[in-house]
Design an enzyme around this catalytic site. Structure first.
Site, mmCIF file in Angstrom:
data_model
loop_
_atom_site.group_PDB
_atom_site.id
_atom_site.type_symbol
_atom_site.label_atom_id
_atom_site.label_comp_id
_atom_site.label_asym_id
_atom_site.label_seq_id
_atom_site.Cartn_x
_atom_site.Cartn_y
_atom_site.Cartn_z
ATOM 1 N N ASN A 8 8.141 0.702 -6.019
ATOM 2 C CA ASN A 8 6.992 -0.393 -5.654
ATOM 3 C C ASN A 8 5.733 -0.064 -6.108
ATOM 4 O OD1 ASN A 8 5.477 -1.921 -4.129
ATOM 5 N ND2 ASN A 8 5.684 -0.844 -2.020
ATOM 6 N N TRP A 9 5.590 -0.705 -7.002
ATOM 7 C CA TRP A 9 4.100 -0.417 -8.028
ATOM 8 C C TRP A 9 2.799 -0.899 -7.217
ATOM 9 C CZ3 TRP A 9 6.144 -1.698 -13.795
ATOM 10 C CH2 TRP A 9 6.707 -0.630 -14.293
ATOM 11 N N LYS A 10 2.975 -1.479 -6.076
ATOM 12 C CA LYS A 10 1.957 -1.997 -5.253
ATOM 13 C C LYS A 10 0.667 -2.627 -6.221
ATOM 14 C CE LYS A 10 2.935 1.808 -2.214
ATOM 15 N NZ LYS A 10 2.444 2.417 -1.002
ATOM 16 N N HIS A 92 6.808 -4.898 4.567
ATOM 17 C CA HIS A 92 6.237 -3.548 4.098
ATOM 18 C C HIS A 92 5.048 -3.282 5.206
ATOM 19 C CE1 HIS A 92 4.074 -0.434 1.856
ATOM 20 N NE2 HIS A 92 5.410 -0.123 1.447
ATOM 21 N N GLU A 94 2.321 -1.965 4.772
ATOM 22 C CA GLU A 94 0.744 -2.545 4.255
ATOM 23 C C GLU A 94 0.576 -3.835 4.608
ATOM 24 O OE1 GLU A 94 1.192 -0.987 0.447
ATOM 25 O OE2 GLU A 94 1.024 1.167 1.400
ATOM 26 N N GLU A 161 10.600 3.409 6.490
ATOM 27 C CA GLU A 161 9.490 3.898 5.917
ATOM 28 C C GLU A 161 8.659 4.390 7.120
ATOM 29 O OE1 GLU A 161 9.103 2.606 1.686
ATOM 30 O OE2 GLU A 161 8.048 1.242 2.874
ATOM 31 N N GLY A 167 2.166 7.207 1.558
ATOM 32 C CA GLY A 167 1.000 7.285 0.784
ATOM 33 C C GLY A 167 0.195 8.701 1.567
ATOM 34 N N SER A 207 6.146 8.952 0.562
ATOM 35 C CA SER A 207 5.781 10.023 -0.192
ATOM 36 C C SER A 207 6.708 10.842 -0.776
ATOM 37 C CB SER A 207 4.695 11.163 0.758
ATOM 38 O OG SER A 207 3.544 10.188 1.409
ATOM 39 N N GLY A 228 6.589 4.621 -3.779
ATOM 40 C CA GLY A 228 5.359 3.822 -4.074
ATOM 41 C C GLY A 228 4.679 4.704 -5.143
HETATM 42 C C1 PEP Z 1 5.813 2.553 -0.142
HETATM 43 O O1 PEP Z 1 4.850 1.966 -0.391
HETATM 44 O O2 PEP Z 1 6.726 1.842 -0.088
HETATM 45 C C2 PEP Z 1 6.061 3.908 -0.295
HETATM 46 C C3 PEP Z 1 6.840 4.618 0.114
HETATM 47 O O3 PEP Z 1 4.764 4.547 -0.741
HETATM 48 P P1 PEP Z 1 4.536 6.240 -1.099
HETATM 49 O O4 PEP Z 1 5.721 6.606 -1.875
HETATM 50 O O5 PEP Z 1 3.425 6.205 -2.006
HETATM 51 O O6 PEP Z 1 4.271 6.908 -0.039
#
Ligand code: PEP
Length: 245
Positions: A8-10, A92, A94, A161, A167, A207, A228
C-alpha cells in the site's frame, strides 16, 4: 502456500517515483517471477504503473480506495470503474479515521469493489483505546457485520490491521495476531461454505518490515501482509520479499 505481499503505497510515491520503482523491479525480474505481489499506487500513478507492469503479469495492481458511487457528482473522488484494476482496498483505518468512513460507507464500497474487481481487501482492526478496553473482538464483529452473504466467485482478503500498529513502528505480537486471526476465521466459518472460505485470505498489517516479516510469517492462518511505508522503499520491499515465507 507462499505469502502474498500487498504493497500500500498510500501517498508516498508520485508518478515518476512509482515508475522508477517498477523499473527497478523489472531489472530484477527473477526475484519477482514466483512471488505473489499486489501493488496499490496512488490513483494518479495507477495507469502508468499498470502499463509498466505489463511485462510482469503476475504482479497485480489495485486501487487504495473507491467511492461509494459508481459515477456522478463527487468532486475529487474515484469510482471503482474509473480504470480496470485487479484489486481494491476498502475500510483502511486512514479512511475510517481521516475521512470518517463508518460501516455504512465501507459496506457500500465493499459491495462495489466485490462487483468490479477480482480481489477486494477489507481492512479491520481496533484502536489503542479499544484494545485497552478489551473491545478488540467487539470491533472485529462490528467491522465484519457488513460482509455479504455471497462473494459471487470473487476473492476477499480480510486484513487485520490494529490501528495502533499502523505507521507507529509497533508490531502486534505473534500470539496476539494469531488469536485475532483465529477469531476472524471462526466468524467467517459461520457465514460461508467451505467453497467460499477457500476464496478468503487473512492478512496482517501494521509496521511490518524486513526485521519482523520472517517471524510474522510463521503465524497460523496468515496468508499475507498489507504493508505501507516499508513497501514504498525498494530496498526494504526487496528484503521483505526475500524474507517472507
Ligand atoms: C497500512 O497502511 O496498511 C500499513 C500497514 O501501514 P504501515 O506498514 O506503514 O504500518
Amino acid at each position: 502456500m507462499s505469502k502474498i505481499f500487498a504493497a500500500n503505497w498510500k501517498m508516498y510515491l508520485n508518478e515518476e517515483e512509482s515508475i522508477d520503482f517498477i523499473s527497478k523491479m523489472s531489472s530484477n525480474k527473477d526475484l519477482f517471477a514466483d512471488k505473489k505481489v499486489m501493488i496499490f499506487p496512488s490513483h494518479t500513478a495507477l495507469s502508468s504503473v499498470k502499463n509498466a507492469l505489463q511485462i510482469m503479469p503476475n504482479i497485480k495492481v489495485g486501487m487504495q480506495d473507491c467511492d461509494m458511487k459508481l459515477s456522478g457528482a463527487v468532486t475529487g473522488s474515484n469510482s471503482i470503474s474509473s480504470i480496470p484494476v485487479d484489486s481494491c482496498i476498502v475500510g483502511h483505518s486512514e479512511r475510517r479515521i481521516i475521512f470518517k468512513e463508518d460501516e455504512k460507507v465501507v459496506k457500500k464500497k465493499l459491495e462495489n469493489s466485490l462487483q468490479a474487481v477480482e480481489t477486494t481487501i477489507l481492512c479491520i482492526g481496533e484502536t489503542l483505546d479499544e484494545k485497552n478496553q478489551d473491545k478488540t473482538f467487539e470491533v472485529v464483529d462490528k467491522q465484519l457485520s457488513i460482509l455479504p452473504s455471497a462473494l459471487n466467485g470473487k476473492k476477499l482478503i480480510i486484513a487485520y490491521e490494529p490501528v495502533w500498529a499502523i505507521g507507529t513502528g509497533l508490531v502486534a505480537s505473534n500470539d496476539y495476531i494469531a488469536e485475532v486471526l483465529s477469531y476472524i476465521n471462526n466468524a467467517i466459518k459461520s457465514l460461508y461454505s467451505d467453497e467460499v472460505l477457500s476464496e478468503i485470505n487473512l492478512f496482517y498489517g501494521g509496521s511490518v518490515d524486513e526485521s519482523s516479516v520472517e517471524s510474522l510469517s510463521t503465524i497460523p492462518l496468515l496468508d499475507g501482509f498489507l504493508i505501507g511505508s516499508a513497501s514504498a522503499d525498494f530496498k526494504k520491499f526487496e528484503n521483505i520479499l526475500k524474507k517472507m515465507r
